[in-house]
Design a protein around this motif. Structure first.
Motif, PDB file in Angstrom:
ATOM      1  N   ARG A 115      -4.383  45.924 -11.610  1.00  0.00           N
ATOM      2  CA  ARG A 115      -5.216  47.012 -12.132  1.00  0.00           C
ATOM      3  C   ARG A 115      -4.800  48.355 -11.523  1.00  0.00           C
ATOM      4  NH1 ARG A 115     -11.149  45.808 -12.766  1.00  0.00           N
ATOM      5  NH2 ARG A 115     -10.327  45.041 -14.702  1.00  0.00           N
ATOM      6  N   ALA A 116      -4.553  48.379 -10.206  1.00  0.00           N
ATOM      7  CA  ALA A 116      -4.127  49.614  -9.547  1.00  0.00           C
ATOM      8  C   ALA A 116      -2.785  50.079 -10.104  1.00  0.00           C
ATOM      9  CB  ALA A 116      -4.043  49.411  -8.038  1.00  0.00           C
ATOM     10  N   GLY A 117      -1.868  49.151 -10.296  1.00  0.00           N
ATOM     11  CA  GLY A 117      -0.557  49.502 -10.843  1.00  0.00           C
ATOM     12  C   GLY A 117      -0.659  50.080 -12.238  1.00  0.00           C
ATOM     13  N   ASP A 118      -1.520  49.487 -13.060  1.00  0.00           N
ATOM     14  CA  ASP A 118      -1.729  49.990 -14.417  1.00  0.00           C
ATOM     15  C   ASP A 118      -2.310  51.402 -14.388  1.00  0.00           C
ATOM     16  OD1 ASP A 118      -1.846  49.569 -17.355  1.00  0.00           O
ATOM     17  OD2 ASP A 118      -4.007  49.770 -16.998  1.00  0.00           O
ATOM     18  N   LEU A 119      -3.291  51.609 -13.531  1.00  0.00           N
ATOM     19  CA  LEU A 119      -3.916  52.927 -13.423  1.00  0.00           C
ATOM     20  C   LEU A 119      -2.892  53.974 -12.982  1.00  0.00           C
ATOM     21  CD1 LEU A 119      -7.366  53.728 -12.030  1.00  0.00           C
ATOM     22  CD2 LEU A 119      -5.421  55.011 -11.226  1.00  0.00           C
ATOM     23  N   LEU A 120      -2.114  53.670 -11.959  1.00  0.00           N
ATOM     24  CA  LEU A 120      -1.118  54.622 -11.467  1.00  0.00           C
ATOM     25  C   LEU A 120      -0.049  54.906 -12.520  1.00  0.00           C
ATOM     26  CD1 LEU A 120      -0.803  53.306  -7.827  1.00  0.00           C
ATOM     27  CD2 LEU A 120      -1.880  55.434  -8.545  1.00  0.00           C
ATOM     28  N   ARG A 136     -12.207  56.652 -12.947  1.00  0.00           N
ATOM     29  CA  ARG A 136     -13.279  55.783 -12.421  1.00  0.00           C
ATOM     30  C   ARG A 136     -13.518  54.603 -13.359  1.00  0.00           C
ATOM     31  NH1 ARG A 136     -17.206  60.768 -11.177  1.00  0.00           N
ATOM     32  NH2 ARG A 136     -16.438  61.277  -9.085  1.00  0.00           N
ATOM     33  N   ALA A 137     -13.566  54.889 -14.643  1.00  0.00           N
ATOM     34  CA  ALA A 137     -13.810  53.828 -15.628  1.00  0.00           C
ATOM     35  C   ALA A 137     -12.665  52.826 -15.648  1.00  0.00           C
ATOM     36  CB  ALA A 137     -14.011  54.443 -17.014  1.00  0.00           C
ATOM     37  N   LEU A 138     -11.436  53.310 -15.583  1.00  0.00           N
ATOM     38  CA  LEU A 138     -10.285  52.419 -15.592  1.00  0.00           C
ATOM     39  C   LEU A 138     -10.227  51.581 -14.317  1.00  0.00           C
ATOM     40  CD1 LEU A 138      -7.810  51.520 -17.167  1.00  0.00           C
ATOM     41  CD2 LEU A 138      -6.530  53.367 -16.095  1.00  0.00           C
ATOM     42  N   ALA A 139     -10.498  52.197 -13.162  1.00  0.00           N
ATOM     43  CA  ALA A 139     -10.464  51.471 -11.886  1.00  0.00           C
ATOM     44  C   ALA A 139     -11.536  50.394 -11.806  1.00  0.00           C
ATOM     45  CB  ALA A 139     -10.609  52.443 -10.720  1.00  0.00           C
ATOM     46  N   SER A 140     -12.680  50.654 -12.404  1.00  0.00           N
ATOM     47  CA  SER A 140     -13.782  49.696 -12.336  1.00  0.00           C
ATOM     48  C   SER A 140     -13.702  48.634 -13.431  1.00  0.00           C
ATOM     49  CB  SER A 140     -15.107  50.433 -12.449  1.00  0.00           C
ATOM     50  OG  SER A 140     -15.273  50.949 -13.757  1.00  0.00           O
ATOM     51  N   GLY A 141     -12.783  48.806 -14.369  1.00  0.00           N
ATOM     52  CA  GLY A 141     -12.671  47.826 -15.445  1.00  0.00           C
ATOM     53  C   GLY A 141     -13.516  48.147 -16.653  1.00  0.00           C
ATOM     54  N   ARG A 142     -14.245  49.272 -16.643  1.00  0.00           N
ATOM     55  CA  ARG A 142     -15.087  49.637 -17.781  1.00  0.00           C
ATOM     56  C   ARG A 142     -14.278  50.197 -18.952  1.00  0.00           C
ATOM     57  NH1 ARG A 142     -18.072  52.375 -13.730  1.00  0.00           N
ATOM     58  NH2 ARG A 142     -17.508  54.299 -14.774  1.00  0.00           N
ATOM     59  N   LEU A 143     -13.025  50.590 -18.675  1.00  0.00           N
ATOM     60  CA  LEU A 143     -12.137  51.071 -19.725  1.00  0.00           C
ATOM     61  C   LEU A 143     -10.998  50.074 -19.803  1.00  0.00           C
ATOM     62  CD1 LEU A 143     -11.431  53.464 -21.634  1.00  0.00           C
ATOM     63  CD2 LEU A 143     -10.108  54.414 -19.773  1.00  0.00           C
TER      64      LEU A 143
END
Length: 150
Positions: A115-120, A136-143
């Motif tokens: 998830r961190a790799g995808d966000l970065l 925030r939404a992407l890191a928490s999985g809400r997006l």
């Protein structure tokens, strides 16, 4: 544009995006290995120095990072590391010379590597300014990971 600091994994720890003066946007995202700024900031300051020139100060929220040095010595330079309660809890502010600064979203260290790799990656590839709210939404999985940033 993306710069990366890595540990023993293959996932980048820092991604930078195009600068924006729009409120609520960041200059990049940082995934520290833990909440110990004493060790994590050394690499961050080194890489950010390539973009900002010499880093002179770092501002952080003490409720997120409970233990931090008052300064980091890098070569002959002392970099101030200051608690600052007005900085959003999930951001860190890196101040360089000549009024060049960067606001970075802090990806929680406990975030799964994928998830961190995808966000970065999404931050590095963003075509438009990136908002703290979206990160925030992407890191928490809400997006969903398929959601576009920017």
């Amino acid at each position: 544009m993306a710069n990366a600091v890595t540990d023993c994994s293959t996932t980048a720890r820092l991604a930078l995006c195009d600068h924006s003066d729009r409120r609520g946007t960041v200059d990049g995202a940082w995934w520290p290995p833990d909440y110990l700024l004493r060790t994590a900031l050394v690499d961050l300051v080194s890489v950010m120095g390539l973009t900002l020139g010499s880093v002179r100060r770092v501002l952080y929220d003490p409720t997120v990072f409970p233990s931090a040095p008052a300064r980091i010595i890098r070569g002959n330079t002392a970099i101030s590391v200051d608690r600052y309660s007005l900085v959003s809890r999930d951001t860190i502010y890196v101040m360089g010379t000549h009024a060049r600064n960067a606001l970075l979203y802090v990806v929680p260290p406990e975030t799964a590597e994928a998830r961190a790799g995808d966000l970065l990656e999404k931050v590095a590839d963003a075509a438009h300014p990136v908002s703290v709210r979206m990160l925030r939404a992407l890191a928490s999985g809400r997006l969903s990971a398929d959601g576009a940033i920017g």
